[in-house]
Design a protein around this motif. Structure first.
Motif, PDB file in Angstrom:
ATOM      1  N   ALA A 221      -4.744   7.553  -0.769  1.00  0.00           N
ATOM      2  CA  ALA A 221      -4.547   6.429  -1.687  1.00  0.00           C
ATOM      3  C   ALA A 221      -5.640   6.406  -2.759  1.00  0.00           C
ATOM      4  O   ALA A 221      -5.374   6.107  -3.934  1.00  0.00           O
ATOM      5  N   ALA A 222      -6.867   6.738  -2.355  1.00  0.00           N
ATOM      6  CA  ALA A 222      -7.963   6.778  -3.323  1.00  0.00           C
ATOM      7  C   ALA A 222      -7.766   7.898  -4.334  1.00  0.00           C
ATOM      8  O   ALA A 222      -7.963   7.706  -5.542  1.00  0.00           O
ATOM      9  N   TRP A 223      -7.365   9.076  -3.873  1.00  0.00           N
ATOM     10  CA  TRP A 223      -7.093  10.178  -4.796  1.00  0.00           C
ATOM     11  C   TRP A 223      -5.912   9.858  -5.703  1.00  0.00           C
ATOM     12  O   TRP A 223      -5.856  10.311  -6.857  1.00  0.00           O
ATOM     13  N   ARG A 253       6.731   9.676  -4.328  1.00  0.00           N
ATOM     14  CA  ARG A 253       6.631   8.231  -4.506  1.00  0.00           C
ATOM     15  C   ARG A 253       5.922   7.958  -5.835  1.00  0.00           C
ATOM     16  O   ARG A 253       4.728   8.226  -5.976  1.00  0.00           O
ATOM     17  N   GLU A 254       6.614   7.425  -6.806  1.00  0.00           N
ATOM     18  CA  GLU A 254       6.050   7.259  -8.143  1.00  0.00           C
ATOM     19  C   GLU A 254       5.534   5.855  -8.418  1.00  0.00           C
ATOM     20  O   GLU A 254       4.755   5.656  -9.360  1.00  0.00           O
ATOM     21  N   ASP A 255       5.957   4.863  -7.628  1.00  0.00           N
ATOM     22  CA  ASP A 255       5.447   3.515  -7.869  1.00  0.00           C
ATOM     23  C   ASP A 255       4.007   3.413  -7.350  1.00  0.00           C
ATOM     24  O   ASP A 255       3.609   4.099  -6.420  1.00  0.00           O
ATOM     25  N   ARG A 256       3.234   2.551  -7.988  1.00  0.00           N
ATOM     26  CA  ARG A 256       1.828   2.388  -7.628  1.00  0.00           C
ATOM     27  C   ARG A 256       1.616   0.939  -7.193  1.00  0.00           C
ATOM     28  O   ARG A 256       1.452   0.054  -8.015  1.00  0.00           O
ATOM     29  N   LEU A 257       1.631   0.742  -5.880  1.00  0.00           N
ATOM     30  CA  LEU A 257       1.506  -0.596  -5.328  1.00  0.00           C
ATOM     31  C   LEU A 257       0.095  -0.811  -4.796  1.00  0.00           C
ATOM     32  O   LEU A 257      -0.560   0.115  -4.313  1.00  0.00           O
ATOM     33  N   THR A 258      -0.349  -2.050  -4.897  1.00  0.00           N
ATOM     34  CA  THR A 258      -1.651  -2.420  -4.343  1.00  0.00           C
ATOM     35  C   THR A 258      -1.488  -3.626  -3.437  1.00  0.00           C
ATOM     36  O   THR A 258      -0.485  -4.343  -3.503  1.00  0.00           O
ATOM     37  N   SER A 259      -2.472  -3.818  -2.596  1.00  0.00           N
ATOM     38  CA  SER A 259      -2.479  -4.967  -1.705  1.00  0.00           C
ATOM     39  C   SER A 259      -3.793  -5.707  -1.886  1.00  0.00           C
ATOM     40  O   SER A 259      -4.858  -5.087  -1.962  1.00  0.00           O
ATOM     41  N   ASN A 260      -3.714  -7.031  -1.985  1.00  0.00           N
ATOM     42  CA  ASN A 260      -4.918  -7.835  -2.071  1.00  0.00           C
ATOM     43  C   ASN A 260      -5.326  -8.221  -0.662  1.00  0.00           C
ATOM     44  O   ASN A 260      -4.712  -9.068  -0.031  1.00  0.00           O
ATOM     45  N   PHE A 261      -6.359  -7.562  -0.175  1.00  0.00           N
ATOM     46  CA  PHE A 261      -6.812  -7.767   1.206  1.00  0.00           C
ATOM     47  C   PHE A 261      -8.242  -8.273   1.170  1.00  0.00           C
ATOM     48  O   PHE A 261      -9.130  -7.591   0.676  1.00  0.00           O
ATOM     49  N   SER A 262      -8.437  -9.501   1.646  1.00  0.00           N
ATOM     50  CA  SER A 262      -9.760 -10.127   1.641  1.00  0.00           C
ATOM     51  C   SER A 262     -10.344 -10.174   0.235  1.00  0.00           C
ATOM     52  O   SER A 262     -11.541  -9.957   0.028  1.00  0.00           O
ATOM     53  N   ASN A 265      -8.278  -5.779  -4.347  1.00  0.00           N
ATOM     54  CA  ASN A 265      -7.047  -5.038  -4.579  1.00  0.00           C
ATOM     55  C   ASN A 265      -7.258  -3.578  -4.204  1.00  0.00           C
ATOM     56  O   ASN A 265      -8.163  -2.917  -4.734  1.00  0.00           O
ATOM     57  N   SER A 266      -6.442  -3.079  -3.299  1.00  0.00           N
ATOM     58  CA  SER A 266      -6.572  -1.683  -2.884  1.00  0.00           C
ATOM     59  C   SER A 266      -5.203  -1.014  -2.919  1.00  0.00           C
ATOM     60  O   SER A 266      -4.176  -1.653  -2.648  1.00  0.00           O
ATOM     61  N   GLU A 319     -21.323   6.922  -4.283  1.00  0.00           N
ATOM     62  CA  GLU A 319     -20.366   7.654  -5.116  1.00  0.00           C
ATOM     63  C   GLU A 319     -19.186   8.187  -4.327  1.00  0.00           C
ATOM     64  O   GLU A 319     -18.062   8.236  -4.830  1.00  0.00           O
ATOM     65  N   SER A 320     -19.415   8.579  -3.085  1.00  0.00           N
ATOM     66  CA  SER A 320     -18.420   9.378  -2.358  1.00  0.00           C
ATOM     67  C   SER A 320     -17.666   8.637  -1.261  1.00  0.00           C
ATOM     68  O   SER A 320     -16.546   9.024  -0.923  1.00  0.00           O
ATOM     69  N   VAL A 321     -18.253   7.603  -0.667  1.00  0.00           N
ATOM     70  CA  VAL A 321     -17.606   6.898   0.443  1.00  0.00           C
ATOM     71  C   VAL A 321     -16.618   5.878  -0.134  1.00  0.00           C
ATOM     72  O   VAL A 321     -16.971   5.062  -0.983  1.00  0.00           O
ATOM     73  N   ILE A 322     -15.382   5.924   0.333  1.00  0.00           N
ATOM     74  CA  ILE A 322     -14.322   5.112  -0.255  1.00  0.00           C
ATOM     75  C   ILE A 322     -14.293   3.703   0.328  1.00  0.00           C
ATOM     76  O   ILE A 322     -14.790   3.449   1.426  1.00  0.00           O
ATOM     77  N   PHE A 323     -13.657   2.799  -0.426  1.00  0.00           N
ATOM     78  CA  PHE A 323     -13.370   1.466   0.092  1.00  0.00           C
ATOM     79  C   PHE A 323     -12.432   1.601   1.294  1.00  0.00           C
ATOM     80  O   PHE A 323     -11.522   2.418   1.287  1.00  0.00           O
ATOM     81  N   GLY A 324     -12.654   0.782   2.292  1.00  0.00           N
ATOM     82  CA  GLY A 324     -11.841   0.867   3.496  1.00  0.00           C
ATOM     83  C   GLY A 324     -12.566   1.551   4.634  1.00  0.00           C
ATOM     84  O   GLY A 324     -12.077   1.571   5.767  1.00  0.00           O
TER      85      GLY A 324
END
Length: 383
Positions: A221-223, A253-262, A265-266, A319-324
């Motif tokens: 998802a991050a990439w 999958r071409e749509d780009r969906l996000t979720s607002n969690f806490s 937006n991710s 720089e390298s560690v992703i959200f989540g």
């Protein structure tokens, strides 16, 4: 999002350090790191051969855990990290905290599922998870036994044993808050059984506590925030081989969906060009480089490692560690904060409702609003 200029296609390689499957309490591996590297096969092959030759590595492939045992190997890993700076992303998880989060997911959430968004919005899940992590880290054998029971329950899929979970919860040494959590679990065991019976222990359910699928999904998802389409090569993995349905749903999958969690937006979708490739690292050299990156992050996250490389590599975290990525956040236990006081009282309310057989979710939003107003007027003096 519309202003972002996406690159066309990424060839990604994934490998882990600290895999222990469903056993998240293994003391020798306290952190799980899953690394991803953007690199074409030819470049990866040439670079692996260069590293093997330059550092006289007596092996046919790069193994991060082996390289970390000596200074020459650490130099090799350092050169890999420098070469691919900006082209790798890493998901990292404290396993004890991940287990605490799984506890909330499988023990608490089934009982409050009809209103779970309300509980997540006020960070009740983080309150419970951080308390459990604190107990697991500091309270010794009692907390360890409870979590071992939970792990055993989830691994074996035998829900008849749920009756004995927390059977020692009234022994000396247990904290009042852990006693409440234990009581909640006992009162609501039927909802846990109804939710999970027939899943845990079957196919992908055998890996219900494993972190591989979640880490891989988050990394993809991050990439997907940078590339239009992705191709993923993963080191062979039992959890991934059991069930790939969640990833197959992302093909083309071409749509780009996000979720607002806490409040954050991710991304929750990405575009895979084709199904996951589960491959042998000896054949696909990018996997070896991802292995070295994952090993480096596991090494730098160990506080006992204070050599020049561990210190240098820690500069890469932001720089390298992703959200989540999953780590404890004890700010969610600071009882001077209204939010934390509210969650502590809410836990007691849920236990009392459970004891009396009252709905846990009926009018819970109104109760939380009332409780918030009361605490603003008269904050509790708690330690």
């Amino acid at each position: 999002m519309n202003d972002v200029e996406f690159k066309d296609h990424a060839v990604l390689h994934f490998d882990e350090s600290g895999f222990t499957g469903n056993n998240l309490l293994q003391k020798e591996q306290s952190v799980f790191c899953y690394a991803s590297l953007e690199c074409h096969h030819e470049e990866a092959k040439d670079y692996v051969e260069y590293i093997l030759k330059k550092y006289r590595i007596q092996s046919s492939e790069i193994k991060g855990s082996s390289l970390l045992k000596g200074m020459r190997g650490k130099k090799a890993i350092d050169e890999i990290l420098t070469k691919f700076k900006g082209r790798f992303k890493v998901s990292v998880s404290d396993k004890k905290y991940a287990l605490a989060g799984k506890f909330f997911e499988y023990i608490f959430e089934p009982a409050i599922s009809s209103a779970n968004s309300i509980f997540y919005e006020i960070n009740f899940h983080k309150f419970i998870s951080n308390i459990l992590h604190l107990e697991l880290s500091t309270r010794g054998e009692m907390a360890e036994e409870i979590f071992e029971d939970f792990e055993r329950l989830m691994r074996q899929g035998d829900f008849s044993s749920l009756n004995t979970l927390f059977s020692n919860s009234n022994q000396n040494g247990i904290s009042p808050v852990l006693e409440k959590i234990c009581a909640f679990a006992m009162y609501n065991k039927e909802s846990v059984i109804a939710e999970l019976d027939g899943y845990i222990g079957e196919r992908s359910g055998k890996w219900a506590l494993d972190l591989t699928n979640t880490a891989l999904f988050s990394l993809l998802a991050a990439w997907g925030q940078e590339y239009i389409q992705l191709t993923a090569y993963c080191d062979q993995s039992k959890p991934l081989s059991e069930d790939q349905s969640i990833f197959e749903a992302m093909i083309n999958r071409e749509d780009r969906l996000t979720s607002n969690f806490s409040g954050v937006n991710s991304p929750i979708t990405f575009n895979l060009k084709e199904p996951l490739h589960l491959v042998d690292s000896k054949v696909v050299h990018g996997i070896q480089l991802a292995d070295a990156i994952a090993a480096a992050f596991a090494y730098l996250l160990d506080k006992d490692n204070q050599d020049e490389y561990a210190i240098k590599w820690r500069d890469m975290i932001e720089e390298s560690v992703i959200f989540g990525s999953v780590f404890n956040e004890y700010d969610y236990l600071d009882l001077s904060k209204l939010e934390v006081q509210r969650n502590a009282i809410l836990l007691q309310e849920l236990v009392e409702r459970s004891r009396e057989g009252i709905s846990l979710t009926e009018n819970i939003g109104s109760y939380i609003q009332w409780l918030t107003i009361e605490l603003k007027k008269s904050p509790l003096q708690l330690k």
